[in-house]
Scaffold this motif. Structure first.
Motif, mmCIF file in Angstrom:
data_model
loop_
_atom_site.group_PDB
_atom_site.id
_atom_site.type_symbol
_atom_site.label_atom_id
_atom_site.label_comp_id
_atom_site.label_asym_id
_atom_site.label_seq_id
_atom_site.Cartn_x
_atom_site.Cartn_y
_atom_site.Cartn_z
ATOM 1 N N PRO A 56 0.825 -1.214 0.000
ATOM 2 C CA PRO A 56 0.000 0.000 0.000
ATOM 3 C C PRO A 56 0.855 1.258 0.000
ATOM 4 N N ASN A 71 -4.583 1.062 -0.776
ATOM 5 C CA ASN A 71 -4.350 -0.243 -1.392
ATOM 6 C C ASN A 71 -4.261 -0.098 -2.907
ATOM 7 N N GLY A 108 -9.086 0.210 -2.219
ATOM 8 C CA GLY A 108 -9.370 0.065 -0.800
ATOM 9 C C GLY A 108 -8.543 1.033 0.031
ATOM 10 N N SER A 110 -7.332 2.168 4.234
ATOM 11 C CA SER A 110 -7.245 1.878 5.661
ATOM 12 C C SER A 110 -6.622 3.080 6.358
ATOM 13 N N THR A 119 -4.480 -0.182 13.042
ATOM 14 C CA THR A 119 -5.003 0.022 11.690
ATOM 15 C C THR A 119 -6.478 -0.303 11.658
ATOM 16 N N ARG A 120 -7.245 0.558 10.973
ATOM 17 C CA ARG A 120 -8.679 0.329 10.792
ATOM 18 C C ARG A 120 -9.003 0.360 9.304
ATOM 19 N N LYS A 121 -9.738 -0.625 8.862
ATOM 20 C CA LYS A 121 -10.155 -0.658 7.466
ATOM 21 C C LYS A 121 -11.364 0.244 7.267
ATOM 22 N N VAL A 122 -11.345 1.017 6.189
ATOM 23 C CA VAL A 122 -12.445 1.940 5.905
ATOM 24 C C VAL A 122 -13.643 1.152 5.388
ATOM 25 N N THR A 123 -14.790 1.414 5.979
ATOM 26 C CA THR A 123 -16.021 0.749 5.570
ATOM 27 C C THR A 123 -16.830 1.663 4.655
ATOM 28 N N ALA A 163 -14.103 5.972 10.493
ATOM 29 C CA ALA A 163 -13.469 5.115 9.482
ATOM 30 C C ALA A 163 -14.503 4.598 8.483
#
Length: 305
Positions: A56, A71, A108, A110, A119-123, A163
């Motif tokens: 990334p 990503n 994608g 994060s 780390t948090r993945k974006v929803t 996020a």
């Protein structure tokens, strides 16, 4: 003992030349089978190397507290690379999306909390998404980004605290000259370039040209001239450039409200003052050159209050 006369030597040379020419004619007369010109796959080892996941990209927020992990998918397909594009005045434009052509996207996002390393993945993002340009807000609470949708370039907003991402507006951006959006001095408004609400269909190139292509050269010294790629070729190209650049400016708030202002114009650049009280616009003005890119066209520069 062999004795060669001049006549016999000349006859021998002529005979050899005739034989060589005859052989060449026979070779040329044979059918030439074209090799398979279709795209070929390399060895599995090379395929694995090319298709390996890419790391990334990292983009640090302006407060240095949050990082964005972007990503990057694998290389684009040949079908994507081979899509039609317009080549006008040094620009390469995607005719469907009204944006500069590009082959690199993100699929994608994060968020990385710098102090904790979490780390948090974006929803809220679709499974198959093409994220193009991104811009942090000054307070690092928001991230605006553009997405190539089905019918144009969309403006999305990422809430850093939650996020989560969502479409901010449903009107399409004009991203031929840049991202199509930028934050104003604060962190609650964006200056955007929108497509006109009502615009005539794109100009169609006539089968019969309305007139000749004229280029005038007046006296002067003989000198070398620089050449540029993708220049305008005729009046239809100039009309198409105008059509692609037609833009109306707007202010977009975080709640999704849109306030359009100013006329529809052939906009090339726009810049807001630091206090958000003034806007500097640059528009292209005709006549256009067939020998220079758009940066060297005539421009109308205005300051709006």
């Amino acid at each position: 003992m062999l004795i060669f006369t001049r006549t016999s030597i000349a006859s021998l040379v002529v005979s050899s030349i005739v034989s060589l020419v005859a052989s060449l004619i026979v070779c040329l007369a044979q059918p030439v089978w074209a090799s398979d010109s279709r795209f070929q796959l390399p060895s599995p080892e090379l395929q694995a190397l090319v298709d390996a996941p890419r790391g990334p990209e990292f983009r640090l927020g302006p407060k240095n507290k949050t990082g964005l992990l972007v990503n990057i998918p694998g290389l684009p397909s040949i079908a994507e690379i081979a899509q039609a594009e317009l080549k006008l005045a040094g620009l390469r434009i995607h005719p469907k999306f009204r944006t500069a052509t590009r082959s690199s996207f993100s699929d994608g996002l994060s968020l990385l909390d710098i102090p904790s390393g979490k780390t948090r993945k974006v929803t809220g993002l679709p499974n198959k998404i093409k994220i193009a340009d991104m811009a942090w807000s000054a307070d690092e609470k928001w991230l605006a980004f553009s997405v190539w949708g089905r019918n144009g370039v969309e403006l999305w907003l990422l809430d850093v605290k939650q996020a989560s991402a969502r479409p901010l507006i449903y009107e399409k951006l004009n991203a031929v000259m840049g991202a199509g959006f930028s934050w104003l001095n604060g962190s609650d408004q964006l200056l955007v370039r929108l497509l006109p609400r009502s615009q005539k269909p794109a100009p169609v190139e006539p089968r019969v040209p309305p007139g000749p292509n004229l280029q005038e050269t007046r006296g002067g010294k003989l000198a070398q001239t620089r050449t540029y790629p993708d220049l305008l070729k005729n009046a239809h190209d100039a009309d198409m450039l105008d059509w692609q650049l037609q833009t109306q400016l707007a202010i977009v708030h975080l709640d999704g409200s849109v306030r359009r202002f100013g006329p529809v114009m052939t906009l090339s650049k726009v810049l807001a003052s630091p206090d958000d009280k003034w806007i500097l616009t640059t528009q292209l003005k005709r006549p256009y050159s067939y020998q220079l890119p758009w940066e060297r066209f005539g421009h109308l520069i205005e300051v709006w209050g």
